[in-house]
Design a protein around this motif. Structure first.
Motif, PDB file in Angstrom:
ATOM      1  N   THR A  44       9.301   4.715  30.365  1.00 10.67           N
ATOM      2  CA  THR A  44       9.589   4.753  28.922  1.00 10.67           C
ATOM      3  C   THR A  44      11.036   5.139  28.644  1.00 10.67           C
ATOM      4  OG1 THR A  44       8.699   7.014  28.894  1.00 10.67           O
ATOM      5  CG2 THR A  44       7.251   5.247  28.130  1.00 10.67           C
ATOM      6  N   GLU A  45      11.645   5.873  29.572  1.00 12.94           N
ATOM      7  CA  GLU A  45      13.041   6.288  29.369  1.00 12.94           C
ATOM      8  C   GLU A  45      13.989   5.091  29.268  1.00 12.94           C
ATOM      9  OE1 GLU A  45      15.165   7.708  33.080  1.00 12.94           O
ATOM     10  OE2 GLU A  45      13.084   7.840  33.771  1.00 12.94           O
ATOM     11  N   PHE A  46      13.556   3.946  29.784  1.00 10.52           N
ATOM     12  CA  PHE A  46      14.418   2.763  29.762  1.00 10.52           C
ATOM     13  C   PHE A  46      14.354   1.999  28.440  1.00 10.52           C
ATOM     14  CE2 PHE A  46      13.512   2.706  34.557  1.00 10.52           C
ATOM     15  CZ  PHE A  46      14.630   3.471  34.828  1.00 10.52           C
ATOM     16  N   VAL A  47      13.411   2.357  27.563  1.00 13.01           N
ATOM     17  CA  VAL A  47      13.269   1.630  26.296  1.00 13.01           C
ATOM     18  C   VAL A  47      14.582   1.673  25.510  1.00 13.01           C
ATOM     19  CG1 VAL A  47      12.086   1.543  24.071  1.00 13.01           C
ATOM     20  CG2 VAL A  47      10.774   1.967  26.162  1.00 13.01           C
ATOM     21  N   ALA A  48      15.239   2.828  25.506  1.00  7.40           N
ATOM     22  CA  ALA A  48      16.491   2.963  24.763  1.00  7.40           C
ATOM     23  C   ALA A  48      17.574   2.047  25.294  1.00  7.40           C
ATOM     24  CB  ALA A  48      16.964   4.418  24.807  1.00  7.40           C
TER      25      ALA A  48
END
Length: 368
Positions: A44-48
């Motif tokens: 989820t950290e890669f969504v940004a």
């Protein structure tokens, strides 16, 4: 093995490759107003990093082996979000789920309706696939697999409507993948290439992709395991995975993956690990049927000596625990593993050498 046999290649409409390529998603999808991202808590950290400007809904309740219940939950969440763009951000299981959700959230077809080849009626929502591992090559292809826990097998869906509009291979997204997972997923990528290359239905065009993938694994997998932030090695493995995904289309895998699937559905091993454990045994079993191609694999991987122990050492030296018993398997499960694997005829029938139930069980016993 002749060019006279027609094949069809389906490839993503656009492919972005290289460090930082994930930023291209936002540029490409600047007009997206409602985005539904399928991912896992680990990614989820890669969504940004996607750089998306629209309203973003994230669905991250995705286990290592998504099953029908997970698919139903994702579909329900997508129907609430009503997206004009769907993003699969993760490994193969996440991207497989994204394919199905993109094609089915706004329609009436059920999973039972679309199981098998060419039964998906269409897709109205754009699909982006962003790989965060280098293994399945799901971003390249038209297949999706979902576990049916009731039957203990995989439901396979195949359709050009599952193909990504944009696929992204950004090696920086794999920097944090642990060494053991890097090794297992990398061997899975290699297995895709090797099983297509040595397949009963092998084709010279696909052989080219397979050779490139196997060569990349031989050059870069050990490096990627040793140093997770080796950008060149990570990029090489992402390409190997992509080439393996291409191989799955017109040719597909064979006995290796058939034997690996029960280890996922019944033992709940990650797909890459299951394939890594099985890979040396099936490679050696098939050698007599495809000696010249097996010799090419041996040379590309730098193996020496008797094939089975050499291929086993290759995987073990990457840090893969190769004993089924160490992963919780019980010896009384081996008969079930063998029966289930042998019944996966869509893959077993591709194998260059016939394999009886007893021979399948013998492989599981050797891997135990």
């Amino acid at each position: 093995m002749s060019l006279a046999r027609n094949i069809t290649l389906h490839l993503p409409k656009r492919l972005e490759i290289g460090a930082g390529a994930v930023r291209k998603v936002g540029e490409w999808a600047a007009d997206a107003r409602r985005v539904f991202v399928l991912t896992t808590p680990h990614t989820t950290e890669f969504v940004a990093r996607l750089g998306l400007a629209g309203e973003i809904q994230v669905f991250d309740a995705i286990p290592g082996e998504p099953d029908i219940a997970c698919f139903d939950a994702a579909l329900s969440a997508a129907r609430l979000a009503r997206p004009d763009l769907i993003v699969g951000l993760g490994g193969g299981s996440v991207m497989d789920l994204a394919k199905l959700v993109a094609a089915m959230w706004d329609g009436t077809q059920s999973l039972a309706d679309v199981a098998g080849p060419n039964k998906v009626s269409g897709r109205n929502t754009r699909l982006v696939q962003v790989a965060t591992t280098a293994g399945t090559g799901s971003e390249a292809g038209i297949r999706a697999l979902i576990t049916d826990p009731g039957k203990g097998n995989k439901i396979a869906v195949e359709s050009p409507h599952l193909l990504a509009d944009l696929a992204v291979l950004d090696p920086e997204l794999t920097f944090s993948v642990p060494p053991a997972v890097t090794a297992a997923t990398g061997i899975d990528a290699m297995a895709h290439c090797v099983e297509a290359f040595t397949n009963k239905n092998a084709h010279p065009v696909i052989d080219g992709f397979a050779r490139m993938g196997i060569d990349l694994v031989g050059r870069y997998l050990a490096r990627a395991v040793r140093d997770g932030q080796d950008t060149e090695a990570r990029e090489g493995m992402m390409l190997a995975s992509f080439y393996g995904g291409i191989c799955l289309g017109p040719v597909n895998t064979a006995a290796g993956h058939a034997l690996a699937y029960p280890l996922g559905t019944l033992l709940h091993l990650p797909h890459g690990l299951a394939n890594a454990i099985i890979f040396p045994h099936v490679l050696a079993f098939n050698e007599s049927a495809v000696p010249e191609k097996t010799a090419e694999v041996v040379a590309a991987l730098g193996l020496s000596g008797d094939l089975l122990p050499a291929a086993h050492r290759f995987c073990e030296n990457l840090g893969v625990e190769m004993r089924l018993s160490a992963h919780g398997a019980a010896e009384d499960q081996l008969d079930r593993f063998a029966a289930d694997a042998h019944a996966i005829r869509r893959l077993m029938d591709n194998n260059p050498r016939g394999m009886s139930v007893a021979e399948v069980r013998a492989i599981f016993q050797a891997a135990y």
